[in-house]
Design an enzyme around this catalytic site. Structure first.
Site, short mmCIF file in Angstrom:
data_model
loop_
_atom_site.label_atom_id
_atom_site.label_comp_id
_atom_site.label_asym_id
_atom_site.label_seq_id
_atom_site.Cartn_x
_atom_site.Cartn_y
_atom_site.Cartn_z
N HIS A 48 37.19 -76.63 -54.45
CA HIS A 48 38.49 -76.53 -53.80
C HIS A 48 38.32 -75.59 -52.62
O HIS A 48 37.47 -74.69 -52.64
CB HIS A 48 39.54 -75.94 -54.75
CG HIS A 48 40.80 -75.51 -54.05
ND1 HIS A 48 41.77 -76.41 -53.65
CD2 HIS A 48 41.24 -74.28 -53.66
CE1 HIS A 48 42.75 -75.74 -53.04
NE2 HIS A 48 42.44 -74.47 -53.04
N CYS A 122 42.26 -81.47 -50.86
CA CYS A 122 42.39 -80.13 -50.28
C CYS A 122 41.36 -79.87 -49.19
O CYS A 122 41.63 -79.18 -48.20
CB CYS A 122 42.27 -79.07 -51.37
SG CYS A 122 40.73 -79.17 -52.31
#
Length: 220
Positions: A48, A122
């Protein structure tokens, strides 16, 4: 004369103030699995990422609504993930107020219900923001999972196919004095059950938390 001089001094002071601020754009990378400690040595991992500008970190997560999925957290502390490293990307040329307007406008392009692990995750978000602010993207290894998955979805571990965040985003508006105020939606409102047949909505997101504030989008 006096007014012109006063206005000029004020503009000069504002420019000096911004010049003295940290204008660095930083990519903060997080591990989604302990396996990264081993797989990173062969150029592969599940990550992430969030992009840090003017002392706050911005990311993109999933929910079931056609509204902003862009959120902000304290740098290096996105809940649910393990911080790995920070990568300097360049410097922002926008003032804090200009950047705030920019990120609120971009939020209209990243609705929570459009998040997808392969095509719009993301890392796609942070790469896009980096391109717009600095003219260059994030390192390729950060989003390699999505690139491989686009070629062959069977490469994706089943453990990554998790459902979307089941809470209504809570927005924090930025007041004129720079303080944050809560508005818009109640973060505790439960959503209807997720349709497991929608295979294209297997998403990764930070868990709902008081530490996460979604950015309220503005019309483009």
């Amino acid at each position: 004369m006096g007014r012109e001089s006063s206005s000029s001094d004020s503009s000069s002071s504002e420019r000096d103030y911004y010049c003295n601020m940290d204008t660095q754009v930083i990519l903060n990378v997080y591990d989604l699995t302990p396996i990264n400690s081993y797989s990173i040595w062969v150029g592969f991992g599940i990550f992430h990422s969030g992009i840090q500008v003017y002392g706050m970190e911005y990311g993109f997560g999933a929910h079931d609504f056609p509204i902003s999925g862009v959120f902000e957290v304290e740098p290096k502390s996105c809940p649910g993930f393990t911080y790995r490293c920070s990568i300097p990307l360049g410097h922002v040329t926008k003032s804090p107020s200009e950047f705030r307007e920019f990120i609120e406008t971009v939020a209209s392009e990243y609705h929570g219900d459009t998040y997808h692990l392969i095509s719009k995750n993301c890392n796609h978000f942070t790469d896009d923001i980096s391109q717009r602010l600095t003219g260059k993207g994030i390192p390729g290894w950060v989003n390699r999972l999505a690139k491989l998955g686009a070629l062959c979805s069977c490469l994706l571990p089943e453990s990554l196919q998790v459902t979307a965040v089941k809470q209504l985003p809570e927005y924090h508006n930025c007041d004129e004095d720079g303080t944050a105020s809560e508005s818009s939606a109640n973060a505790q409102v439960p959503l209807e059950s997720f349709d497991d047949t929608e295979q294209d909505k297997h998403l990764l997101s930070p868990p709902a938390s008081s530490e996460v504030a979604f950015i309220k989008e503005v019309a483009r």
